[in-house]
Design an enzyme around this catalytic site. Structure first.
Site, mmCIF file in Angstrom:
data_model
loop_
_atom_site.group_PDB
_atom_site.id
_atom_site.type_symbol
_atom_site.label_atom_id
_atom_site.label_comp_id
_atom_site.label_asym_id
_atom_site.label_seq_id
_atom_site.Cartn_x
_atom_site.Cartn_y
_atom_site.Cartn_z
ATOM 1 N N GLY A 114 0.868 -1.173 0.000
ATOM 2 C CA GLY A 114 0.000 0.000 0.000
ATOM 3 C C GLY A 114 0.903 1.220 0.000
ATOM 4 N N GLY A 115 0.817 1.985 -1.079
ATOM 5 C CA GLY A 115 1.708 3.146 -1.215
ATOM 6 C C GLY A 115 0.941 4.448 -1.259
ATOM 7 N N ASN A 167 -7.262 -0.629 8.626
ATOM 8 C CA ASN A 167 -8.392 -0.695 9.561
ATOM 9 C C ASN A 167 -9.550 -1.531 9.020
ATOM 10 O OD1 ASN A 167 -7.821 0.774 11.978
ATOM 11 N ND2 ASN A 167 -7.641 2.618 10.720
ATOM 12 N N HIS A 209 -8.443 -0.533 18.731
ATOM 13 C CA HIS A 209 -8.206 0.744 18.055
ATOM 14 C C HIS A 209 -9.548 1.305 17.584
ATOM 15 C CE1 HIS A 209 -6.026 3.799 15.983
ATOM 16 N NE2 HIS A 209 -6.270 3.354 14.776
HETATM 17 N N1 APR Z 1 -2.854 -4.574 -2.425
HETATM 18 C C1 APR Z 1 -2.004 -3.546 -2.212
HETATM 19 N N2 APR Z 1 -2.410 -2.277 -2.068
HETATM 20 C C2 APR Z 1 -3.703 -2.017 -2.159
HETATM 21 C C3 APR Z 1 -4.660 -3.039 -2.371
HETATM 22 C C4 APR Z 1 -4.176 -4.365 -2.520
HETATM 23 N N3 APR Z 1 -4.999 -5.393 -2.743
HETATM 24 N N4 APR Z 1 -5.875 -2.457 -2.423
HETATM 25 C C5 APR Z 1 -5.703 -1.142 -2.226
HETATM 26 N N5 APR Z 1 -4.392 -0.859 -2.073
HETATM 27 C C6 APR Z 1 -3.735 0.435 -1.900
HETATM 28 C C7 APR Z 1 -4.449 1.575 -2.615
HETATM 29 O O1 APR Z 1 -4.198 1.528 -4.012
HETATM 30 C C8 APR Z 1 -3.848 2.788 -1.929
HETATM 31 O O2 APR Z 1 -2.723 3.298 -2.613
HETATM 32 O O3 APR Z 1 -3.727 0.851 -0.544
HETATM 33 C C9 APR Z 1 -3.415 2.258 -0.555
HETATM 34 C C10 APR Z 1 -4.128 2.917 0.598
HETATM 35 O O4 APR Z 1 -3.733 4.232 0.627
HETATM 36 P P1 APR Z 1 -4.735 5.452 0.989
HETATM 37 O O5 APR Z 1 -6.035 5.256 0.278
HETATM 38 O O6 APR Z 1 -4.002 6.719 0.783
HETATM 39 O O7 APR Z 1 -5.032 5.199 2.540
HETATM 40 P P2 APR Z 1 -4.101 5.560 3.816
HETATM 41 O O8 APR Z 1 -4.485 6.895 4.323
HETATM 42 O O9 APR Z 1 -2.681 5.303 3.492
HETATM 43 O O10 APR Z 1 -4.652 4.491 4.861
HETATM 44 C C11 APR Z 1 -4.483 3.107 4.623
HETATM 45 O O11 APR Z 1 -4.518 2.536 6.952
HETATM 46 O O12 APR Z 1 -4.990 3.818 8.829
HETATM 47 C C12 APR Z 1 -5.474 2.891 7.907
HETATM 48 O O13 APR Z 1 -7.838 3.359 7.858
HETATM 49 C C13 APR Z 1 -6.638 3.448 7.131
HETATM 50 O O14 APR Z 1 -7.326 1.354 6.173
HETATM 51 C C14 APR Z 1 -6.629 2.571 5.918
HETATM 52 C C15 APR Z 1 -5.152 2.281 5.705
#
Ligand code: APR
Length: 311
Positions: free
Chosen positions: A10-11, A123, A178
């Protein structure tokens, strides 16, 4: 000496900040992994961070990828894959979508990086870390959830803001899930060893506890689209650093409890020692009957969410 390898699954918002902090601390080479749709985004972030190196001087490599092969043999994996909250949502509302994502991530991490220490941030945290553990079959000491570190940090920040004293000298912990039922242990909070109860009125302390419980939601409301990322990223980096450098820091983390604090078989926020062995120990201590009742209450909330996962 070979460099450590840290892979971020997740980036997005948190993932990008994790990459920056891991690089600045020279924890190791960093892979920012995301789905193919987001490949350009993570490759761009990686390149941008490579170009920040001359200013900061960190000698690590940051690479963006949407190929799971690139996470092979990672020492640490930090998972933020999934969707964040929007205003009006509880973390539990993310379960439907994020559970499917976590199962996919767990299968792939198991396949490509079976020896990694895994920190889950997605989450609803307590259920996501449970799901990762269940699906991957990783040893319990190699899987941990980042929540208590953040919640305790928020509690510390609010106490520092209230007193005007250095945040460095504020010590406190938040246990439990949490979510809004988390348990700030105000009785043990101090500023430079002085109990906060001697410094802050009980009314104000109660207000600080309440604010801590919904601190994530306060930011979600302000953003309007997305959730906190700076403090969550730093909290997870502290945990990764303690593992990689065998610091044995004591950090409240969602660790698998097997009887500690009366919790059996669930990941929940408890004081945990993180060192080269991963979660090396959960530090148990006597809670007051009121604190224990609050912990039982938070456990019920966690059990309910996990019940919904069908795992
Ligand atoms: N595999 C890898 N990455 C994924 C997948 C997957 N199957 N599905 C989604 N993603 C990526 C998205 O493409 C996105 O870039 O996960 C990333 C999530 O990033 P953001 O939407 O910016 O969310 P963020 O604020 O980083 O939070 C991520 O952490 O604190 C928790 O509640 C929050 O569940 C959320 C997570």
């Amino acid at each position: 000496m070979a460099k450590n390898k840290i892979s971020l699954i997740g980036g997005g918002q948190i993932g990008g900040n994790l990459a920056l902090l891991a690089a600045q601390k020279e924890l190791g080479d960093v892979i920012i992994f995301d789905i193919p749709k987001a490949e350009g985004m993570v490759k761009g972030k990686a390149l941008d961070l490579m170009q920040l190196r001359p200013h900061d001087g960190y000698d690590v490599t940051i690479t963006g990828s949407s190929d799971y092969k690139d996470i092979a043999d990672s020492d640490v994996i930090i998972i933020t894959a999934g969707i964040p909250r929007k205003p009006g949502m509880d973390r539990e509302d993310l379960l439907g979508i994020n559970l499917g994502i976590m199962k996919d991530v767990a299968e792939n991490v198991k396949k490509h990086a079976p020896n990694a220490f895994v920190i889950v941030i997605s989450n609803p945290l307590d259920a996501m870390v449970y799901a990762f553990h269940k699906v991957s079959g990783f040893a319990k000491n190699k899987v941990v959830g980042m929540a208590g570190a953040l919640d305790s940090g928020r509690f510390r920040a609010f106490i520092a803001m209230e007193t005007g004293f250095s945040v460095q000298d504020v010590t406190c912990m938040v246990l439990g899930g949490h979510g809004d039922t988390m348990v700030p242990i105000t009785r043990l909070a101090t500023v430079g060893g002085v109990p906060v109860t001697a410094l802050i009125s009980s009314e104000r302390l109660k207000a600080i506890e309440d604010r801590t419980r919904v601190a994530g939601g306060e930011i979600v409301k302000l953003f309007g689209n997305g959730s906190a990322f700076y403090a969550p990223a730093q909290s997870a980096i502290e945990m990764a650093e303690s593992y990689l450098r065998d610091k044995k820091r004591v950090i409240p983390c969602a660790s698998l409890c097997e009887g500690e604090f009366g919790v059996e078989g669930y990941f929940i926020g408890v004081p945990s020692v993180i060192g080269a062995g991963g979660v090396e120990k959960v530090l148990e201590f006597d809670l007051t009957s009121e604190e224990q009742a609050e912990l039982n209450n938070t456990l019920e909330a966690v059990e309910k969410t996990i019940g919904e996962t069908g795992l």
